[in-house]
Design a protein around this motif. Structure first.
Motif, PDB file in Angstrom:
ATOM      1  N   ILE A 160      57.616  31.284  33.823  1.00 45.96           N
ATOM      2  CA  ILE A 160      57.777  30.952  32.400  1.00 45.96           C
ATOM      3  C   ILE A 160      58.997  30.054  32.222  1.00 45.96           C
ATOM      4  N   ALA A 161      60.069  30.368  32.935  1.00 44.43           N
ATOM      5  CA  ALA A 161      61.262  29.522  32.896  1.00 44.43           C
ATOM      6  C   ALA A 161      60.939  28.113  33.376  1.00 44.43           C
ATOM      7  N   LYS A 162      60.132  28.006  34.411  1.00 43.84           N
ATOM      8  CA  LYS A 162      59.721  26.700  34.938  1.00 43.84           C
ATOM      9  C   LYS A 162      59.001  25.894  33.871  1.00 43.84           C
ATOM     10  N   ARG A 163      58.060  26.534  33.178  1.00 44.42           N
ATOM     11  CA  ARG A 163      57.309  25.834  32.137  1.00 44.42           C
ATOM     12  C   ARG A 163      58.217  25.406  30.993  1.00 44.42           C
ATOM     13  N   GLY A 164      59.133  26.289  30.622  1.00 44.07           N
ATOM     14  CA  GLY A 164      60.027  25.973  29.515  1.00 44.07           C
ATOM     15  C   GLY A 164      61.013  24.871  29.857  1.00 44.07           C
ATOM     16  N   HIS A 165      61.632  24.970  31.038  1.00 42.33           N
ATOM     17  CA  HIS A 165      62.685  24.014  31.382  1.00 42.33           C
ATOM     18  C   HIS A 165      62.122  22.661  31.797  1.00 42.33           C
ATOM     19  N   LEU A 166      61.151  22.660  32.697  1.00 48.06           N
ATOM     20  CA  LEU A 166      60.628  21.402  33.209  1.00 48.06           C
ATOM     21  C   LEU A 166      59.647  20.747  32.244  1.00 48.06           C
ATOM     22  N   GLY A 167      58.927  21.560  31.475  1.00 45.57           N
ATOM     23  CA  GLY A 167      57.934  21.006  30.570  1.00 45.57           C
ATOM     24  C   GLY A 167      58.453  20.699  29.179  1.00 45.57           C
ATOM     25  N   PHE A 168      59.443  21.472  28.708  1.00 41.96           N
ATOM     26  CA  PHE A 168      59.889  21.341  27.322  1.00 41.96           C
ATOM     27  C   PHE A 168      61.406  21.180  27.199  1.00 41.96           C
ATOM     28  N   ASP A 169      62.066  20.915  28.314  1.00 44.60           N
ATOM     29  CA  ASP A 169      63.519  20.698  28.298  1.00 44.60           C
ATOM     30  C   ASP A 169      64.271  21.832  27.615  1.00 44.60           C
ATOM     31  N   MET A 170      63.800  23.057  27.815  1.00 45.88           N
ATOM     32  CA  MET A 170      64.448  24.205  27.197  1.00 45.88           C
ATOM     33  C   MET A 170      65.632  24.675  28.034  1.00 45.88           C
ATOM     34  N   ASN A 171      66.637  25.199  27.347  1.00 47.03           N
ATOM     35  CA  ASN A 171      67.730  25.873  28.029  1.00 47.03           C
ATOM     36  C   ASN A 171      67.301  27.306  28.311  1.00 47.03           C
ATOM     37  N   ILE A 172      67.582  27.794  29.514  1.00 48.96           N
ATOM     38  CA  ILE A 172      67.100  29.109  29.926  1.00 48.96           C
ATOM     39  C   ILE A 172      68.261  30.084  30.084  1.00 48.96           C
ATOM     40  N   LEU A 173      68.204  31.173  29.333  1.00 44.12           N
ATOM     41  CA  LEU A 173      69.067  32.328  29.559  1.00 44.12           C
ATOM     42  C   LEU A 173      68.196  33.440  30.131  1.00 44.12           C
ATOM     43  N   TYR A 174      68.770  34.277  30.978  1.00 44.65           N
ATOM     44  CA  TYR A 174      67.973  35.405  31.473  1.00 44.65           C
ATOM     45  C   TYR A 174      68.834  36.618  31.730  1.00 44.65           C
ATOM     46  N   HIS A 175      68.176  37.773  31.601  1.00 44.81           N
ATOM     47  CA  HIS A 175      68.808  39.056  31.903  1.00 44.81           C
ATOM     48  C   HIS A 175      67.895  39.791  32.867  1.00 44.81           C
ATOM     49  N   ASN A 176      68.473  40.306  33.939  1.00 45.22           N
ATOM     50  CA  ASN A 176      67.684  40.934  34.993  1.00 45.22           C
ATOM     51  C   ASN A 176      68.560  41.959  35.702  1.00 45.22           C
ATOM     52  N   ARG A 177      67.918  42.863  36.433  1.00 39.10           N
ATOM     53  CA  ARG A 177      68.697  43.842  37.196  1.00 39.10           C
ATOM     54  C   ARG A 177      69.551  43.156  38.246  1.00 39.10           C
ATOM     55  N   THR A 178      69.027  42.065  38.831  1.00 37.15           N
ATOM     56  CA  THR A 178      69.756  41.312  39.843  1.00 37.15           C
ATOM     57  C   THR A 178      69.657  39.820  39.521  1.00 37.15           C
ATOM     58  N   ARG A 179      70.561  39.042  40.063  1.00 37.19           N
ATOM     59  CA  ARG A 179      70.536  37.604  39.843  1.00 37.19           C
ATOM     60  C   ARG A 179      69.328  36.980  40.537  1.00 37.19           C
ATOM     61  N   ASN A 180      68.734  35.986  39.904  1.00 36.54           N
ATOM     62  CA  ASN A 180      67.662  35.210  40.500  1.00 36.54           C
ATOM     63  C   ASN A 180      68.229  33.820  40.789  1.00 36.54           C
ATOM     64  N   LEU A 181      68.778  33.659  41.989  1.00 31.06           N
ATOM     65  CA  LEU A 181      69.489  32.430  42.334  1.00 31.06           C
ATOM     66  C   LEU A 181      68.553  31.233  42.408  1.00 31.06           C
ATOM     67  N   GLU A 182      67.305  31.480  42.788  1.00 29.92           N
ATOM     68  CA  GLU A 182      66.341  30.376  42.855  1.00 29.92           C
ATOM     69  C   GLU A 182      66.067  29.816  41.462  1.00 29.92           C
TER      70      GLU A 182
END
Length: 324
Positions: A160-182
Protein backbone atom coordinates in the motif's frame (compact mmCIF):
# COMPACT_ATOMS: atom_id res chain seq x y z
CA UNK A 1 -12.10 -47.63 3.17
CA UNK A 2 -11.10 -44.11 2.12
CA UNK A 3 -10.11 -41.57 4.73
CA UNK A 4 -12.49 -38.61 5.06
CA UNK A 5 -11.78 -34.96 4.25
CA UNK A 6 -14.18 -32.11 5.02
CA UNK A 7 -14.34 -29.01 2.79
CA UNK A 8 -15.93 -26.06 4.59
CA UNK A 9 -16.99 -22.95 2.66
CA UNK A 10 -14.42 -23.90 0.03
CA UNK A 11 -15.25 -22.12 -3.21
CA UNK A 12 -13.07 -23.99 -5.72
CA UNK A 13 -14.10 -27.59 -5.15
CA UNK A 14 -12.48 -28.55 -8.46
CA UNK A 15 -9.07 -28.17 -6.81
CA UNK A 16 -10.03 -31.19 -4.69
CA UNK A 17 -10.32 -33.49 -7.71
CA UNK A 18 -6.74 -34.73 -7.33
CA UNK A 19 -7.69 -36.10 -3.89
CA UNK A 20 -10.87 -37.96 -4.80
CA UNK A 21 -9.19 -41.24 -5.73
CA UNK A 22 -7.61 -41.52 -2.29
CA UNK A 23 -10.04 -39.71 0.00
CA UNK A 24 -13.75 -39.46 0.68
CA UNK A 25 -14.59 -35.76 0.44
CA UNK A 26 -17.67 -34.14 1.98
CA UNK A 27 -18.47 -30.53 1.14
CA UNK A 28 -20.28 -28.19 3.56
CA UNK A 29 -21.49 -24.70 2.60
CA UNK A 30 -23.36 -22.18 4.71
CA UNK A 31 -23.94 -24.43 7.71
CA UNK A 32 -23.48 -23.87 11.43
CA UNK A 33 -20.55 -26.17 12.26
CA UNK A 34 -21.54 -26.33 15.93
CA UNK A 35 -25.06 -27.63 15.31
CA UNK A 36 -25.26 -29.14 11.82
CA UNK A 37 -25.81 -32.89 12.41
CA UNK A 38 -24.25 -34.02 9.12
CA UNK A 39 -21.11 -31.98 9.78
CA UNK A 40 -20.79 -33.20 13.35
CA UNK A 41 -21.19 -36.80 12.21
CA UNK A 42 -18.59 -36.41 9.45
CA UNK A 43 -16.21 -34.75 11.91
CA UNK A 44 -15.98 -38.00 13.85
CA UNK A 45 -14.21 -39.66 10.92
CA UNK A 46 -12.36 -36.69 9.40
CA UNK A 47 -8.59 -36.79 9.02
CA UNK A 48 -8.37 -33.42 7.29
CA UNK A 49 -10.30 -30.17 6.93
CA UNK A 50 -9.80 -27.53 4.26
CA UNK A 51 -11.76 -24.29 4.10
CA UNK A 52 -12.38 -20.74 5.10
CA UNK A 53 -13.09 -19.26 8.55
CA UNK A 54 -14.06 -22.49 10.31
CA UNK A 55 -13.74 -21.92 14.08
CA UNK A 56 -11.39 -24.68 15.23
CA UNK A 57 -11.43 -24.78 19.01
CA UNK A 58 -11.24 -27.38 21.78
CA UNK A 59 -14.91 -28.29 21.31
CA UNK A 60 -14.44 -29.11 17.63
CA UNK A 61 -11.16 -30.91 18.22
CA UNK A 62 -12.73 -33.09 20.93
CA UNK A 63 -15.28 -34.23 18.32
CA UNK A 64 -12.56 -35.09 15.77
CA UNK A 65 -10.40 -37.92 17.18
CA UNK A 66 -8.74 -38.75 13.83
CA UNK A 67 -8.06 -35.20 12.65
CA UNK A 68 -4.49 -34.65 11.41
CA UNK A 69 -4.57 -31.27 9.67
CA UNK A 70 -6.68 -28.13 9.22
CA UNK A 71 -5.73 -26.28 6.04
CA UNK A 72 -6.94 -22.68 6.32
CA UNK A 73 -7.75 -21.12 2.96
CA UNK A 74 -6.57 -17.65 4.00
CA UNK A 75 -3.48 -15.82 5.17
CA UNK A 76 -5.03 -15.02 8.53
CA UNK A 77 -5.71 -17.81 11.00
CA UNK A 78 -7.30 -16.14 14.02
CA UNK A 79 -10.15 -18.67 13.60
CA UNK A 80 -7.73 -21.43 14.64
CA UNK A 81 -6.95 -22.14 18.29
CA UNK A 82 -3.35 -23.03 17.56
CA UNK A 83 -2.44 -24.01 21.13
CA UNK A 84 -5.38 -26.43 21.30
CA UNK A 85 -4.55 -27.84 17.87
CA UNK A 86 -0.98 -28.47 18.94
CA UNK A 87 -2.14 -30.20 22.13
CA UNK A 88 -4.34 -32.46 19.99
CA UNK A 89 -1.50 -33.13 17.54
CA UNK A 90 -3.27 -31.35 14.68
CA UNK A 91 -1.30 -29.50 12.01
CA UNK A 92 -2.43 -25.98 11.04
CA UNK A 93 -1.59 -24.33 7.72
CA UNK A 94 -2.50 -21.13 5.89
CA UNK A 95 -1.99 -19.58 2.44
CA UNK A 96 0.39 -16.60 2.65
CA UNK A 97 2.34 -15.07 -0.22
CA UNK A 98 -0.55 -15.16 -2.69
CA UNK A 99 -2.96 -12.33 -1.92
CA UNK A 100 -0.70 -9.42 -0.97
CA UNK A 101 -0.80 -7.43 -4.22
CA UNK A 102 -4.49 -8.12 -4.74
CA UNK A 103 -5.37 -6.95 -1.24
CA UNK A 104 -3.20 -3.86 -1.54
CA UNK A 105 -5.06 -2.99 -4.77
CA UNK A 106 -8.41 -3.34 -3.02
CA UNK A 107 -7.52 -1.30 0.06
CA UNK A 108 -5.92 1.50 -1.92
CA UNK A 109 -8.97 1.44 -4.17
CA UNK A 110 -11.14 1.94 -1.08
CA UNK A 111 -9.00 4.89 -0.08
CA UNK A 112 -9.45 6.46 -3.51
CA UNK A 113 -13.18 5.75 -3.52
CA UNK A 114 -13.66 7.45 -0.17
CA UNK A 115 -11.49 10.45 -1.00
CA UNK A 116 -13.11 11.09 -4.38
CA UNK A 117 -16.61 10.10 -3.15
CA UNK A 118 -16.95 7.63 -6.03
CA UNK A 119 -19.78 5.42 -4.66
CA UNK A 120 -21.73 8.46 -3.46
CA UNK A 121 -21.38 10.33 -6.75
CA UNK A 122 -22.11 7.20 -8.75
CA UNK A 123 -25.54 7.19 -7.12
CA UNK A 124 -25.78 10.96 -7.62
CA UNK A 125 -25.63 10.35 -11.37
CA UNK A 126 -27.81 7.23 -11.44
CA UNK A 127 -30.75 8.76 -9.53
CA UNK A 128 -30.81 11.78 -11.81
CA UNK A 129 -29.33 14.47 -9.56
CA UNK A 130 -26.66 15.54 -12.08
CA UNK A 131 -28.59 18.37 -13.72
CA UNK A 132 -26.00 21.16 -13.80
CA UNK A 133 -22.34 21.85 -13.13
CA UNK A 134 -21.03 20.52 -9.83
CA UNK A 135 -20.92 22.75 -6.78
CA UNK A 136 -18.75 22.56 -3.67
CA UNK A 137 -21.37 20.24 -2.20
CA UNK A 138 -20.16 17.54 -4.58
CA UNK A 139 -16.43 18.28 -4.41
CA UNK A 140 -14.10 15.59 -3.07
CA UNK A 141 -10.52 15.75 -1.71
CA UNK A 142 -7.17 15.11 -3.32
CA UNK A 143 -5.07 12.03 -2.67
CA UNK A 144 -1.81 12.97 -4.37
CA UNK A 145 0.91 14.58 -2.24
CA UNK A 146 -1.04 13.89 0.95
CA UNK A 147 0.25 11.99 4.01
CA UNK A 148 -0.68 8.33 4.31
CA UNK A 149 -0.31 6.77 7.75
CA UNK A 150 -0.12 2.97 7.77
CA UNK A 151 -0.61 1.07 11.02
CA UNK A 152 0.93 -2.35 10.39
CA UNK A 153 3.76 -2.28 7.84
CA UNK A 154 3.78 -5.96 6.92
CA UNK A 155 3.82 -7.20 3.33
CA UNK A 156 0.42 -5.75 2.44
CA UNK A 157 1.07 -2.52 4.30
CA UNK A 158 4.34 -2.09 2.40
CA UNK A 159 2.58 -2.65 -0.92
CA UNK A 160 0.00 0.00 0.00
CA UNK A 161 2.90 2.32 0.79
CA UNK A 162 4.37 1.52 -2.63
CA UNK A 163 1.13 2.47 -4.37
CA UNK A 164 0.78 5.65 -2.37
CA UNK A 165 4.36 6.87 -2.65
CA UNK A 166 5.30 5.81 -6.17
CA UNK A 167 1.86 6.26 -7.72
CA UNK A 168 0.53 9.34 -5.92
CA UNK A 169 3.63 11.04 -4.47
CA UNK A 170 2.27 10.54 -0.97
CA UNK A 171 4.32 10.98 2.17
CA UNK A 172 4.33 7.76 4.19
CA UNK A 173 4.23 7.49 7.97
CA UNK A 174 4.02 4.08 9.59
CA UNK A 175 3.69 2.43 12.96
CA UNK A 176 4.71 -1.18 13.45
CA UNK A 177 6.03 -3.53 16.11
CA UNK A 178 9.41 -3.44 14.35
CA UNK A 179 11.04 -1.15 11.80
CA UNK A 180 10.55 -1.99 8.13
CA UNK A 181 13.87 -0.81 6.71
CA UNK A 182 13.01 -1.89 3.18
CA UNK A 183 9.89 0.30 3.16
CA UNK A 184 11.91 3.16 4.59
CA UNK A 185 14.48 2.86 1.80
CA UNK A 186 12.12 2.21 -1.14
CA UNK A 187 9.17 4.43 -0.22
CA UNK A 188 10.77 6.93 2.16
CA UNK A 189 8.45 5.66 4.88
CA UNK A 190 8.99 7.31 8.25
CA UNK A 191 8.66 5.19 11.38
CA UNK A 192 6.74 6.97 14.13
CA UNK A 193 4.71 6.52 17.28
CA UNK A 194 1.01 5.84 16.81
CA UNK A 195 -0.15 9.18 18.23
CA UNK A 196 1.99 11.20 15.83
CA UNK A 197 0.77 9.12 12.90
CA UNK A 198 -2.85 9.74 13.84
CA UNK A 199 -2.35 13.48 14.27
CA UNK A 200 -0.38 14.09 11.07
CA UNK A 201 -1.95 11.72 8.51
CA UNK A 202 -4.54 12.71 5.93
CA UNK A 203 -5.39 9.02 5.52
CA UNK A 204 -5.02 6.46 8.32
CA UNK A 205 -4.89 2.90 7.00
CA UNK A 206 -5.15 0.07 9.54
CA UNK A 207 -3.46 -3.16 8.35
CA UNK A 208 -2.54 -5.02 11.54
CA UNK A 209 -3.36 -8.67 12.24
CA UNK A 210 -5.91 -9.33 14.97
CA UNK A 211 -4.08 -10.09 18.23
CA UNK A 212 -4.84 -9.37 21.90
CA UNK A 213 -2.72 -6.22 21.49
CA UNK A 214 -4.63 -4.94 18.44
CA UNK A 215 -8.15 -5.82 19.62
CA UNK A 216 -10.06 -2.49 19.55
CA UNK A 217 -6.81 -0.71 18.73
CA UNK A 218 -8.75 2.16 17.18
CA UNK A 219 -11.08 3.62 19.79
CA UNK A 220 -12.50 6.97 20.86
CA UNK A 221 -9.11 8.33 21.92
CA UNK A 222 -7.48 7.40 18.62
CA UNK A 223 -10.25 8.84 16.44
CA UNK A 224 -10.15 12.03 18.49
CA UNK A 225 -6.44 12.40 17.68
CA UNK A 226 -7.08 12.24 13.92
CA UNK A 227 -7.50 15.39 11.85
CA UNK A 228 -11.09 16.41 11.14
CA UNK A 229 -10.19 16.29 7.44
CA UNK A 230 -8.77 12.76 7.64
CA UNK A 231 -10.21 9.51 6.29
CA UNK A 232 -9.92 6.22 8.17
CA UNK A 233 -9.41 3.01 6.15
CA UNK A 234 -9.71 -0.46 7.69
CA UNK A 235 -8.32 -3.39 5.71
CA UNK A 236 -7.27 -5.49 8.70
CA UNK A 237 -9.94 -7.20 10.80
CA UNK A 238 -13.22 -5.81 12.09
CA UNK A 239 -12.36 -6.39 15.73
CA UNK A 240 -9.33 -4.10 15.54
CA UNK A 241 -11.82 -1.19 15.61
CA UNK A 242 -14.26 -0.10 18.29
CA UNK A 243 -17.20 0.39 15.94
CA UNK A 244 -19.23 2.40 18.46
CA UNK A 245 -16.34 4.84 18.77
CA UNK A 246 -16.06 5.08 14.98
CA UNK A 247 -19.79 5.77 14.68
CA UNK A 248 -19.57 8.53 17.27
CA UNK A 249 -16.51 10.04 15.56
CA UNK A 250 -18.42 10.18 12.28
CA UNK A 251 -21.54 11.62 13.89
CA UNK A 252 -19.52 14.31 15.65
CA UNK A 253 -17.55 15.10 12.46
CA UNK A 254 -14.32 14.28 14.26
CA UNK A 255 -13.08 12.67 11.03
CA UNK A 256 -13.97 13.34 7.40
CA UNK A 257 -15.02 9.79 6.50
CA UNK A 258 -14.13 6.12 6.46
CA UNK A 259 -13.60 3.19 4.10
CA UNK A 260 -14.25 -0.26 5.53
CA UNK A 261 -13.67 -3.69 4.07
CA UNK A 262 -14.18 -5.51 7.38
CA UNK A 263 -16.62 -5.39 10.30
CA UNK A 264 -16.80 -6.78 13.82
CA UNK A 265 -19.59 -9.13 12.75
CA UNK A 266 -19.69 -10.46 9.19
CA UNK A 267 -21.75 -10.45 7.06
CA UNK A 268 -22.71 -7.00 8.32
CA UNK A 269 -26.42 -6.49 8.96
CA UNK A 270 -28.32 -4.18 6.62
CA UNK A 271 -29.42 -1.94 9.52
CA UNK A 272 -25.88 -1.39 10.84
CA UNK A 273 -25.36 2.31 11.66
CA UNK A 274 -22.13 2.49 9.66
CA UNK A 275 -24.08 1.76 6.48
CA UNK A 276 -26.16 4.90 6.93
CA UNK A 277 -23.31 7.40 6.47
CA UNK A 278 -22.86 8.71 2.90
CA UNK A 279 -19.20 9.43 3.71
CA UNK A 280 -18.45 5.78 4.59
CA UNK A 281 -17.47 3.46 1.74
CA UNK A 282 -18.10 -0.22 2.46
CA UNK A 283 -17.17 -3.48 0.75
CA UNK A 284 -17.90 -7.10 1.81
CA UNK A 285 -14.39 -8.19 2.86
CA UNK A 286 -13.14 -8.22 -0.73
CA UNK A 287 -9.40 -7.98 0.01
CA UNK A 288 -8.31 -11.08 -1.90
CA UNK A 289 -11.52 -11.64 -3.83
CA UNK A 290 -10.42 -11.89 -7.41
CA UNK A 291 -10.85 -15.12 -9.35
CA UNK A 292 -7.12 -15.46 -10.01
CA UNK A 293 -6.03 -14.95 -6.42
CA UNK A 294 -8.74 -17.04 -4.79
CA UNK A 295 -8.00 -19.94 -7.16
CA UNK A 296 -4.28 -19.79 -6.33
CA UNK A 297 -5.09 -19.79 -2.62
CA UNK A 298 -7.40 -22.78 -2.99
CA UNK A 299 -4.71 -24.75 -4.84
CA UNK A 300 -2.16 -23.91 -2.15
CA UNK A 301 -4.61 -24.93 0.60
CA UNK A 302 -5.08 -28.32 -1.08
CA UNK A 303 -1.30 -28.75 -1.48
CA UNK A 304 -0.84 -28.04 2.24
CA UNK A 305 -3.62 -30.51 3.08
CA UNK A 306 -2.16 -33.26 0.92
CA UNK A 307 1.32 -32.79 2.35
CA UNK A 308 0.02 -33.05 5.90
CA UNK A 309 -1.94 -36.22 5.11
CA UNK A 310 0.95 -37.96 3.35
CA UNK A 311 3.57 -37.45 6.05
CA UNK A 312 5.29 -34.47 4.44
CA UNK A 313 5.97 -31.07 5.96
CA UNK A 314 3.44 -28.58 4.55
CA UNK A 315 4.96 -25.52 2.96
CA UNK A 316 2.91 -23.15 5.13
CA UNK A 317 3.03 -24.82 8.53
CA UNK A 318 1.76 -22.57 11.34
CA UNK A 319 2.63 -24.77 14.33
CA UNK A 320 5.88 -26.63 13.55
CA UNK A 321 6.12 -27.78 17.16
CA UNK A 322 3.29 -30.22 16.46
CA UNK A 323 5.70 -32.33 14.38
CA UNK A 324 7.70 -33.05 17.54
Amino acid sequence: MKRKILAYNFEFSETLDRLRDSFDIEIFEGINPKTDPAFLQALKQAVGIVGLALPVDKELLDHAPYLKIVSNNSTGFNNLSIDEMTKHGVIGTNTPGVLEDTTADAIFGLLLAAARRIPELDQFVKVGNWKQHLTRNEYAIDVHHKTLGIIGMGKIGALIAKRGHLGFDMNILYHNRTRNLEAEEKYHAVYTELDRLLMESDFVCLMTPLTPETDNLMGAREFNLMQKSAIFVNGSRGKTVDEKALIEALRANEIHGAALDVFQSEPVKADHPLLKFPNVVTTPHIGSSTFETEFKMAKLAVENLLAGLTGKRPRNLINPEVLN
